[in-house]
Design a protein around this motif. Structure first.
Motif, short mmCIF file in Angstrom:
data_model
loop_
_atom_site.label_atom_id
_atom_site.label_comp_id
_atom_site.label_asym_id
_atom_site.label_seq_id
_atom_site.Cartn_x
_atom_site.Cartn_y
_atom_site.Cartn_z
N ASN A 1 34.47 3.31 -2.11
CA ASN A 1 33.04 3.43 -2.33
C ASN A 1 32.30 2.70 -1.21
O ASN A 1 32.76 1.67 -0.72
CB ASN A 1 32.63 2.83 -3.67
N LEU A 2 31.15 3.23 -0.84
CA LEU A 2 30.36 2.61 0.22
C LEU A 2 29.12 1.97 -0.38
O LEU A 2 28.58 2.43 -1.39
CB LEU A 2 29.97 3.66 1.26
N TYR A 3 28.67 0.90 0.29
CA TYR A 3 27.53 0.14 -0.19
C TYR A 3 26.54 -0.06 0.96
O TYR A 3 26.93 -0.36 2.09
CB TYR A 3 27.98 -1.23 -0.72
N ARG A 4 25.27 0.11 0.63
CA ARG A 4 24.19 -0.13 1.59
C ARG A 4 23.81 -1.60 1.55
O ARG A 4 23.64 -2.17 0.48
CB ARG A 4 22.97 0.71 1.22
N VAL A 5 23.65 -2.21 2.71
CA VAL A 5 23.15 -3.58 2.80
C VAL A 5 21.68 -3.49 3.17
O VAL A 5 21.31 -2.85 4.15
CB VAL A 5 23.94 -4.41 3.83
N LEU A 6 20.84 -4.10 2.33
CA LEU A 6 19.39 -3.98 2.47
C LEU A 6 18.74 -5.35 2.67
O LEU A 6 19.15 -6.34 2.04
CB LEU A 6 18.80 -3.34 1.21
N LEU A 7 17.73 -5.38 3.51
CA LEU A 7 16.89 -6.57 3.65
C LEU A 7 15.60 -6.31 2.90
O LEU A 7 15.04 -5.20 2.97
CB LEU A 7 16.56 -6.84 5.13
N LEU A 8 15.11 -7.34 2.21
CA LEU A 8 13.88 -7.23 1.44
C LEU A 8 12.77 -8.00 2.14
O LEU A 8 12.99 -9.10 2.66
CB LEU A 8 14.08 -7.77 0.02
N GLU B 1 17.39 -0.67 5.44
CA GLU B 1 18.86 -0.62 5.44
C GLU B 1 19.41 -1.16 6.76
O GLU B 1 19.03 -0.72 7.84
CB GLU B 1 19.32 0.83 5.25
N CYS B 2 20.34 -2.11 6.63
CA CYS B 2 20.98 -2.71 7.81
C CYS B 2 22.26 -1.98 8.19
O CYS B 2 22.67 -2.00 9.34
CB CYS B 2 21.32 -4.17 7.53
N GLY B 3 22.93 -1.39 7.20
CA GLY B 3 24.17 -0.69 7.45
C GLY B 3 24.83 -0.28 6.15
O GLY B 3 24.40 -0.68 5.07
N VAL B 4 25.90 0.51 6.27
CA VAL B 4 26.67 0.99 5.12
C VAL B 4 28.12 0.56 5.34
O VAL B 4 28.70 0.84 6.40
CB VAL B 4 26.56 2.53 4.99
N PHE B 5 28.69 -0.10 4.33
CA PHE B 5 30.02 -0.70 4.47
C PHE B 5 30.82 -0.54 3.18
O PHE B 5 30.26 -0.21 2.13
CB PHE B 5 29.89 -2.20 4.78
N GLU C 1 29.67 -7.21 0.90
CA GLU C 1 29.53 -8.49 0.20
C GLU C 1 29.54 -9.66 1.18
O GLU C 1 28.75 -10.61 1.07
CB GLU C 1 30.68 -8.62 -0.81
N THR C 2 30.41 -9.58 2.17
CA THR C 2 30.49 -10.64 3.18
C THR C 2 29.22 -10.70 4.01
O THR C 2 28.69 -11.80 4.26
CB THR C 2 31.71 -10.39 4.10
N LYS C 3 28.70 -9.55 4.41
CA LYS C 3 27.47 -9.51 5.21
C LYS C 3 26.30 -10.11 4.43
O LYS C 3 25.52 -10.91 4.97
CB LYS C 3 27.13 -8.07 5.62
N VAL C 4 26.16 -9.73 3.17
CA VAL C 4 25.08 -10.27 2.33
C VAL C 4 25.20 -11.79 2.24
O VAL C 4 24.21 -12.51 2.41
CB VAL C 4 25.10 -9.63 0.92
N SER C 5 26.39 -12.26 2.01
CA SER C 5 26.62 -13.70 1.89
C SER C 5 26.29 -14.43 3.20
O SER C 5 25.64 -15.47 3.20
CB SER C 5 28.07 -13.95 1.49
#
Length: 117
Positions: A37-44, A83-87, A93-97
């Motif tokens: 599964n892929l997840y979008r990393v988002l900045l708010l 959106e910063c990227g899709v991983f 999870e690592t990028k968000v952290s």
């Protein structure tokens, strides 16, 4: 005395067939691999984090060039989220952290989240 090899006969079925002579079919099953599964990393967006800091985050943690980082930062600023990227899950999870830790170290309230694509 010399031993001679003995040839054994297989039992035949009642019709006299020798259909079951030890032949078998071997099937190879291919394991089906499922794409992760892929997840979008988002900045708010927030009203306190400087735009330059957001650009720095995008360059450092998402390997964006200055032009792409500026475009994403402006999208976050104007639309509230970008959106910063899709991983894969672990990478997202690592990028968000990493982003959240870096923002806290620099005393910025920047929020970074992930969502399933």
């Amino acid at each position: 005395m010399i031993a001679k090899p003995i040839r054994m006969q297989q039992d035949s079925d009642k019709d006299g067939d020798n259909a079951n002579r030890g032949t078998s079919v071997i099937t190879r099953t291919k394991p089906k691999t499922k794409k992760p599964n892929l997840y979008r990393v988002l900045l708010l967006n927030d009203d306190y984090t400087p735009m330059e800091f957001v650009i720095h985050i995008l360059e450092r943690f998402f390997q964006k060039d200055l032009e792409a980082a500026t475009r994403i930062m402006l999208h976050v600023h104007n639309h509230g989220v970008g959106e910063c990227g899709v991983f894969t899950y672990e990478v997202a999870e690592t990028k968000v952290s990493q982003v959240m830790d870096f923002a806290r170290q620099h005393q910025h309230p920047l929020q970074c989240v992930m969502e399933k694509k």
